[in-house]
Design an enzyme around this catalytic site. Structure first.
Site, PDB file in Angstrom:
ATOM      1  N   LYS A 108       0.880  -1.175   0.000  1.00  0.00           N
ATOM      2  CA  LYS A 108       0.000   0.000   0.000  1.00  0.00           C
ATOM      3  C   LYS A 108       0.908   1.213   0.000  1.00  0.00           C
ATOM      4  CE  LYS A 108      -2.803   2.067   3.382  1.00  0.00           C
ATOM      5  NZ  LYS A 108      -3.241   3.432   3.082  1.00  0.00           N
ATOM      6  N   GLY A 169      -7.445   9.729   9.631  1.00  0.00           N
ATOM      7  CA  GLY A 169      -7.659   9.936  11.072  1.00  0.00           C
ATOM      8  C   GLY A 169      -8.690  10.985  11.415  1.00  0.00           C
ATOM      9  N   ALA A 196      -9.225   5.863   4.121  1.00  0.00           N
ATOM     10  CA  ALA A 196      -8.947   6.999   5.012  1.00  0.00           C
ATOM     11  C   ALA A 196     -10.107   7.959   5.209  1.00  0.00           C
ATOM     12  CB  ALA A 196      -7.734   7.804   4.539  1.00  0.00           C
ATOM     13  N   GLY A 197     -10.248   8.342   6.457  1.00  0.00           N
ATOM     14  CA  GLY A 197     -11.155   9.422   6.823  1.00  0.00           C
ATOM     15  C   GLY A 197     -12.544   9.004   7.268  1.00  0.00           C
ATOM     16  N   ASN A 218      -8.902   2.340   9.826  1.00  0.00           N
ATOM     17  CA  ASN A 218      -8.029   2.127  10.970  1.00  0.00           C
ATOM     18  C   ASN A 218      -8.532   2.915  12.184  1.00  0.00           C
ATOM     19  OD1 ASN A 218      -4.415   1.967  11.371  1.00  0.00           O
ATOM     20  ND2 ASN A 218      -5.980   1.851  12.903  1.00  0.00           N
ATOM     21  N   THR A 219      -8.388   4.240  12.124  1.00  0.00           N
ATOM     22  CA  THR A 219      -8.632   5.061  13.311  1.00  0.00           C
ATOM     23  C   THR A 219     -10.026   4.861  13.902  1.00  0.00           C
ATOM     24  OG1 THR A 219      -7.170   6.686  12.304  1.00  0.00           O
ATOM     25  CG2 THR A 219      -8.439   7.414  14.198  1.00  0.00           C
TER      26      THR A 219
HETATM   27  C1  DXP Z   1      -3.482   2.460   8.384  1.00  0.00           C
HETATM   28  C2  DXP Z   1      -3.542   3.179   7.143  1.00  0.00           C
HETATM   29  O1  DXP Z   1      -3.230   2.684   6.104  1.00  0.00           O
HETATM   30  C3  DXP Z   1      -4.007   4.583   7.190  1.00  0.00           C
HETATM   31  O2  DXP Z   1      -3.005   5.400   6.720  1.00  0.00           O
HETATM   32  C4  DXP Z   1      -5.252   4.642   6.405  1.00  0.00           C
HETATM   33  O3  DXP Z   1      -5.210   5.552   5.414  1.00  0.00           O
HETATM   34  C5  DXP Z   1      -6.462   4.631   7.247  1.00  0.00           C
HETATM   35  O4  DXP Z   1      -7.024   5.870   7.530  1.00  0.00           O
HETATM   36  P1  DXP Z   1      -8.005   6.059   8.769  1.00  0.00           P
HETATM   37  O5  DXP Z   1      -7.169   5.889   9.991  1.00  0.00           O
HETATM   38  O6  DXP Z   1      -8.560   7.448   8.620  1.00  0.00           O
HETATM   39  O7  DXP Z   1      -9.070   5.001   8.686  1.00  0.00           O
END
Ligand code: DXP
Length: 274
Positions: A108, A169, A196-197, A218-219
């Protein structure tokens, strides 16, 4: 677990770089409050693929080995990422190291261009993607929702695109649904993963209803009050969004239409029920 939905999923697996994935949820492994929370979240998410940052975890003073053991024992596949890289050279070197460590050509590719928004540097991203593809990598580029950048990444050899929904995040959800919709329409045959986001499962369902092929989070899971339950909630939302897409969401309209059937007409006049 609901059997009919599992069956739907089996028939509707995602294939990326020729590989069939059992789940459309890709899970990040950073920021969990404890190893148990990470373990539980991965299990409850049903994710087959987790992403790990070689740079961050290897430099995480002391906890590194235990982290890698935990990941290995989870029995899921690893998608190494280049988080923390801001130059082509760093990203390419990190990807090469990750290939050595994990024995996978998948990477990635994250190449950050702005520290405040963690927006990708799309110029360097395309260049790094081209170099890595030439070296035999199968690249998952974290990108913006820009169509032209998407075209350039495909020309560089990428077979999947991972546009952001909002800054990493931030938990903001789909900042620009219109751009994401355009991207889906512009690349009908390319696997598109929102990366993301996202902050809530409803954001993931909305992205899936737009026709996205998968979600990387993730976050929102790691920072939830209960990461294990939240992982499950995201998994269900992704299934629900995908199922809704395939079931064909109705068109919205400006004015009301009575939903209660009139006497003697139990089925709508536009249905095929005869
Ligand atoms: C873990 C990872 O690859 C992050 O850089 C990803 O872009 C997830 O983003 P969030 O934490 O906003 O879900």
């Amino acid at each position: 677990m609901n059997a009919p939905i599992a069956h739907e999923q089996d028939c509707d697996a995602l294939t990326v770089y020729g590989r069939r994935l059992s789940s459309r949820l890709f899970l990040g492994t950073a920021q969990y409050p404890s190893p148990d929370a990470l373990r539980g979240a991965v299990t409850q998410s049903g994710a087959q693929l987790v992403t790990v940052s070689l740079r961050r975890e290897s430099s995480a003073g002391g906890s590194g080995d235990a982290f890698w053991r935990l990941i290995r024992d989870l029995g899921v596949d690893v998608l190494p990422n280049t988080a923390g890289c801001s130059s082509v050279k760093q990203a390419v070197t990190t990807a090469q190291m990750a290939r050595e460590v994990f024995g996978t050509p998948w990477v990635k590719l994250e190449l950050i261009g702005d520290d405040a928004t963690l927006q990708p540097d799309v110029f360097q991203l395309v260049e790094a993607a081209r170099i890595l593809t030439e070296e035999g990598f199968e690249v998952f580029p974290y990108t913006t929702d820009d169509l032209v950048v998407g075209e350039r990444l495909l020309a560089a050899g990428c077979k999947v695109l991972m546009p952001w929904a909002a800054p990493i995040g931030s938990g903001r959800g789909l900042n620009d649904p219109y751009a994401l919709k355009l991207m889906r329409a512009h690349f009908p045959d390319v696997p598109l993963i929102v990366d993301a986001g996202l902050g809530a499962p409803s954001h993931a369902a909305a992205a899936m209803e737009l026709g996205y092929d998968g979600i990387l989070i993730n976050t929102a899971v790691a920072r939830a009050g209960d990461p294990v339950a939240m992982a499950r909630a995201f998994a269900l939302a992704i299934e629900a969004g995908r199922l809704a897409l395939r079931a064909e969401v109705m068109d919205s309209q400006e004015m009301a239409t009575a939903s209660t059937p009139q006497f003697g007409t139990p089925f709508s006049p536009w249905s095929d029920h005869g």
